[in-house]
Design a protein around this motif. Structure first.
Motif, PDB file in Angstrom:
ATOM      1  N   THR A 246       1.215  -1.840   0.056  1.00 22.02           N
ATOM      2  CA  THR A 246      -0.076  -0.055  -0.247  1.00 22.02           C
ATOM      3  C   THR A 246       0.722   1.283  -0.312  1.00 22.02           C
ATOM      4  O   THR A 246       0.180   2.521   0.505  1.00 22.02           O
ATOM      5  N   VAL A 248       3.079   1.985   2.000  1.00 18.17           N
ATOM      6  CA  VAL A 248       3.994   3.043   3.525  1.00 18.17           C
ATOM      7  C   VAL A 248       4.918   2.037   3.647  1.00 18.17           C
ATOM      8  O   VAL A 248       5.699   1.136   3.353  1.00 18.17           O
ATOM      9  N   THR A 255       3.211   6.146   6.682  1.00 17.81           N
ATOM     10  CA  THR A 255       2.215   6.258   5.298  1.00 17.81           C
ATOM     11  C   THR A 255       3.465   8.087   4.527  1.00 17.81           C
ATOM     12  O   THR A 255       3.780   8.572   4.965  1.00 17.81           O
TER      13      THR A 255
END
Length: 371
Positions: A246, A248, A255
């Motif tokens: 994602t 990260v 993030t």
């Protein structure tokens, strides 16, 4: 010897009201009838607790009883004792000693209201003391979670109202499920035994590289560096080049938006990542400053993982059920109960319990502490 007082539990009941409430609770116990109380009542620890508005408990630090976590304690045994003090509405003074013999001596000489030990029954009876199992007979709750089934509370007198109240409290905790949930959170098997060799190898190789950054940053935010290291290991195995599907990334797996908000320009820079992670964790702690430690740490970790918005939503649902939303056992029980149908909850349970396990491992492994 180390001691700690639990804040926020020192007010409310006056001596007479506390005396009546304890006696009422003790009357519910069939184990020690009140007709056994004799003229020596004045020597009972019950009187000391009432008069001083303080419960003094001594324990030997071990995986089933208590860990020293910076300036605070945590552990299955400690939390059970802390809940008992809260139930009595008195301040808890908790002390750790080196061995069971010292703990038993403190009870015998009146220096502690009771002790939490793993001493065997014969040893306790030889000292003319009395013990209660910390499970009300529910050994399965401890055994299945890798906790010591011999954990007990030792008192000076069997017929002391304080002993009777403790018996009633422990059995009520068993009946309402809080004892089992507490044991579940402190599960010693949350990380399988066969993985610890690899974990130890990882930490031994990588900890020396980043320990100075963890310690310096922890000092800046008044945090425990062992906890920061445990978060880092859970997030990335202490690998600054880690990247999730994602997006990260970094040692603390921030993030992009969180990194910018925390002033991190390069998430792959280990020092910056540790700094950003610590700053964000400290921000999460500040959101729960009305919750005492060690629970505040667990709430902050859940928020670090799920986001504070999700944590707040769960707290509202717990409150709507008529339960205390600031009690970690209630919060953990909600996550655990719903984790099968909610992947985010399942991940949060795993996240917090593993960080707790890594924290305890780092703090109790000399070669890691002394690197």
């Amino acid at each position: 010897m180390h001691s700690s007082s639990t804040p926020g539990s020192r007010l409310c009941l006056n001596s007479n009201k506390l005396s009546l409430s304890l006696k009422a609770l003790a009357l519910t116990s069939l184990i020690f009838p009140f007709h056994a109380i004799n003229a020596s009542k004045a020597t009972y620890q019950f009187d000391n607790v009432v008069n001083q508005n303080k419960l003094t408990v001594v324990s030997v630090a071990n995986p089933s009883a208590v860990f020293e976590d910076g300036d605070y304690f945590h552990g299955f045994g400690y939390d059970l004792v802390r809940n008992y003090a809260n139930n009595l509405n008195v301040q808890l003074e908790f002390k750790t000693v080196d061995d069971n013999a010292t703990a038993l001596k403190m009870v015998a000489t009146g220096k502690a209201n009771f002790a939490m030990t793993t001493a065997n029954t014969q040893t306790i009876e030889t000292k003319k003391l009395t013990s209660l199992p910390a499970t009300c007979g529910d050994l399965n709750s401890l055994e299945k979670n890798g906790l010591n089934t011999e954990l007990n509370w030792v008192f000076k007198h069997a017929d002391d109202p304080l002993t009777q109240a403790a018996s009633g409290f422990i059995c009520k905790s068993k009946q309402n499920g809080s004892l089992n949930q507490l044991a579940s959170f402190y599960n010693r098997n949350v990380v399988k035994e066969e993985f610890w060799d690899d974990i130890q190898s990882d930490l031994s190789k990588r900890m020396p590289i980043y320990k100075a950054s963890f310690k310096k940053t922890a000092q800046q935010y008044d945090l425990d560096w062992h906890l920061l290291a445990a978060i880092g290991y859970q997030e990335s195995y202490l690998k600054p080049t880690s990247v999730s599907p994602t997006g990260v990334r970094g040692l603390m797996m921030l993030t992009n938006s969180t990194a910018k908000a925390m002033g991190v320009n390069d998430r792959s820079n280990a020092t910056q990542s540790i700094q950003g992670g610590a700053k964000y964790y400290d921000l999460m702690l500040s959101r729960y400053d009305d919750i005492p430690f060690p629970d505040r740490n667990w709430y902050a970790l859940a928020a670090y993982n799920m986001g504070p918005g999700t944590v707040n939503q769960i707290q509202k649902r717990i409150k709507a059920q008529g339960k205390n939303p600031n009690n970690w056992v209630n919060f953990y029980a909600y996550l655990d109960r719903n984790k099968a149908s909610n992947g985010q909850y399942r991940q949060a349970v795993q996240y917090v319990t593993r960080i707790r396990a890594y924290l305890e491992h780092i703090k109790t492994t000399p070669q890691l502490v002394n690197i």
